[in-house]
Write a protein that holds these residues in place. Structure first.
Motif: not given
Length: 248
Positions: A2-4, A29-30, A36-38
């Protein structure tokens, strides 16, 4: 991961891929893993299906980290993921700062997840201080918090450490990772000003509150774990092409 696509996630992804590992980058967006993790949802389940290890780097000072972690952990359980690696911040249990409290809460979710887990705490990245000083140096007088020091670390070095942890077995809470130097804010600010060719008088401003007292006490520092190599001055020189070594 995540957050890559973030400040830490990008070099971490590059390092893992260079070492021959398949990496799925999860972000809003990747493609093909736009998640969307949330919000969670079926896209998250598809993104973690068949994954051995998840490195959780996604975070937002605007909130939602706890819900994002809870959704990620639930999906990881369903997928049978064997290892969850989380990057946190030195001092989240010592400095009562709102964002730090959230990071500590996520640490607890990871520890209680029932998954194999590893948590690494690091000090602030060089780039975070640069962004802060870019803002603080806009007025004709540069205000800095009185009595506060920092121990910035190179993001590439943290990425290398995380990569090693990700390919290893779950290790629990590992040793903190700090930069090579503990410097006062005036020392760091002067180095930034020299490197960028700016002239600003510095004014030390005392702040208030429990979080400020925690920072003044050095709760966010780990001088006994000053394992980083690249200094803030070296980072400034590489970024701005000028000598920025802090002067004591």
């Amino acid at each position: 991961m995540t957050g890559g696509t973030g400040v830490l996630g990008r070099p971490l992804t590059e390092r893992l891929r260079a070492d021959g590992h398949e990496v799925r980058v999860l972000s809003r967006h990747a493609q093909p893993y736009a998640v969307d993790l949330v919000a969670g949802g079926s896209g998250l389940d598809a993104a973690v299906a068949g994954v051995d290890t998840i490195v959780h780097c996604a975070t937002s000072p605007r909130g939602g980290d706890e819900q994002a972690a809870a959704n990620l952990i639930a999906a990881a359980r369903r997928a049978g993921v064997g290892h969850l690696v989380y990057i946190s911040i030195v001092g989240v249990d010592r400095v009562p700062f709102g964002y730090y409290r959230t990071k500590l809460a996520v640490e607890r979710l990871v520890e209680e997840s029932g998954l194999g887990w590893t948590v690494l705490r690091a000090t602030q990245f060089h780039d975070l201080l640069v962004m802060l000083f870019q803002i603080l140096s806009k007025p004709p007088v540069m205000l800095v918090p009185a009595g506060v020091s920092d121990q910035p670390v190179a993001v590439a070095e943290v990425a290398d450490r995380l990569a090693d942890l990700a390919v290893g077995a779950p290790a629990g809470r590992v040793d903190d990772m700090g930069g090579p130097e503990v410097l006062t804010f005036p020392e760091l600010a002067r180095a930034y000003l020299r490197a960028t060719g700016r002239r600003r008088p510095l004014v030390n401003v005392p702040l208030f509150g429990k979080a400020y007292r925690g920072f003044r006490a050095g709760g966010h520092l780990t001088p006994e774990r000053a394992v980083g190599k690249a200094t803030f001055g070296e980072h400034l020189a590489a970024r701005f092409g000028a000598a920025g070594s802090p002067r004591r």
